[in-house]
Design an enzyme around this catalytic site. Structure first.
Site: not given
Ligand code: MRU
Length: 332
Positions: A47, A49, A221, A231-232
């Site tokens: 997981r 991005a 993302d 983002n998350k």
């Molecule tokens: O659902 P996830 O765990 O894949 O979400 C990840 C995030 O939201 C990260 O903050 C994002 O991918 C940036 S990672 C460098």
């Protein structure tokens, strides 16, 4: 070198750390089939991005070796796994083109992986000077090596600043519902001995009222040409809180996270995940069996709440983003 590597490709196998099992167990899975790799992305074994993008590039390599798929068929399977992460589409398309052109797909996927790692290191170098001596920084989710193969996006400047002796402490949002902050970011920081404290997501407002937070730094993302970004889930409220308290809010990302095709954050596809991620805790029910739940995996933060983006090419203010991307040939 950072102590963690999220995945690697060896002997025709995609080897991934199973991030669902951290921090209790460090288990490596060896994937040889497109279907296994697609499922590992969908179920969040891998997981974050940029890691999703690299895993998808290698998943295309697995499909190529397996046979029975056209490049476009394999790409279509992967594109449906996690729709918000722009990096997924970039990683898939780079190998799809190489496959269709008859080029060496392993080399192309590996060059892509190496480029992501180099870009994240550059983000670390550009971002580290933001940290004052004895800085306290708040981060959300996991934007570390696990999410980017090595270094991280938000965690890269933290790592570099720590090595330069200028960062005493990271506040780590727990990040409900899947706890990427408390399970993964805290694990990465602990592996490197970087001081940190975990807080429940809903403690962030009180944290900003009562404690010293010099800056907030997160990954992304998908970032649009206007600077709106996904983002998350929970990132938006941290940005609003940072704004309210006059704390700078930075977003760190490699080029693959920037989507040159859309301007407004409202056009970003937002993944919604299973109800059970919200209504259970560690597999144990934590809500009435028949209560509905809403589980968007990401939210969208408007550009006006972003102090600057930390890119592999340096710092960019949201208002300058369009011109900056155009100069790189990234924007339409
Ligand atoms: O659902 P996830 O765990 O894949 O979400 C990840 C995030 O939201 C990260 O903050 C994002 O991918 C940036 S990672 C460098």
């Amino acid at each position: 070198m950072p102590s963690v590597q999220a995945l690697w490709f060896a002997d025709g196998k995609l080897c991934v750390i199973d991030q669902r099992r951290l921090p209790l167990d460090r288990v490596v899975l060896e994937l040889t089939q497109l279907s296994e790799a697609a499922e590992a992305i969908r179920n969040m074994t891998v997981r974050g991005a940029p890691t999703i993008g690299v895993a998808a590039a290698y998943a295309m390599v697995l499909a190529h070796a397996q046979g029975g798929y056209t490049a476009e068929q394999a790409a279509e399977i992967l594109r449906s796994t996690r729709p918000t992460a722009h990096d997924l589409f970039v990683g898939v398309d780079i190998v799809r083109k190489a496959w269709e052109d008859g080029r060496d797909v392993v080399k192309v996927a590996t060059d892509y992986r190496n480029s992501i790692v180099e870009q994240c290191h550059a983000i670390g170098i550009h971002g580290a000077p933001l940290f004052p001596r004895d800085a306290n920084v708040l981060t959300h989710c996991n934007a570390g090596a696990l999410a980017t193969v090595e270094w991280g996006t938000a965690l890269a400047p933290i790592r570099v600043a720590w090595r330069e002796g200028r960062l005493p402490h990271v506040w780590v949002d727990e990040t409900r519902p899947l706890l990427q902050g408390s399970r993964l970011t805290a694990w990465e920081l602990r592996e490197e001995g970087i001081p940190h404290t975990i807080l429940a997501d809903n403690a962030a407002g009180f944290l900003l009222q009562r404690k010293k937070v010099d800056l907030v730094i997160v990954g992304a993302d998908r970032i649009t040409t206007s600077g709106d970004f996904a983002n998350k889930i929970g990132t938006y409220e941290k940005a609003v809180l940072a704004h309210e308290h006059g704390v700078p809010f930075y977003v760190a990302a490699p080029w693959s996270t920037f989507d040159p095709t859309i301007e407004s954050g409202s056009a970003i596809p937002i993944e919604e995940r299973a109800r059970e991620e919200v209504t259970t805790f560690g597999g144990v029910p934590s809500a009435p069996a028949d209560s509905p739940a809403w589980n968007p995996a990401f939210d969208v933060t408007p550009a006006r709440l972003v102090t600057a983006f930390i890119t592999p090419g340096g710092m960019v203010r949201p208002g300058d983003l369009k011109a900056f991307l155009k100069n790189r040939g990234e924007a339409h």
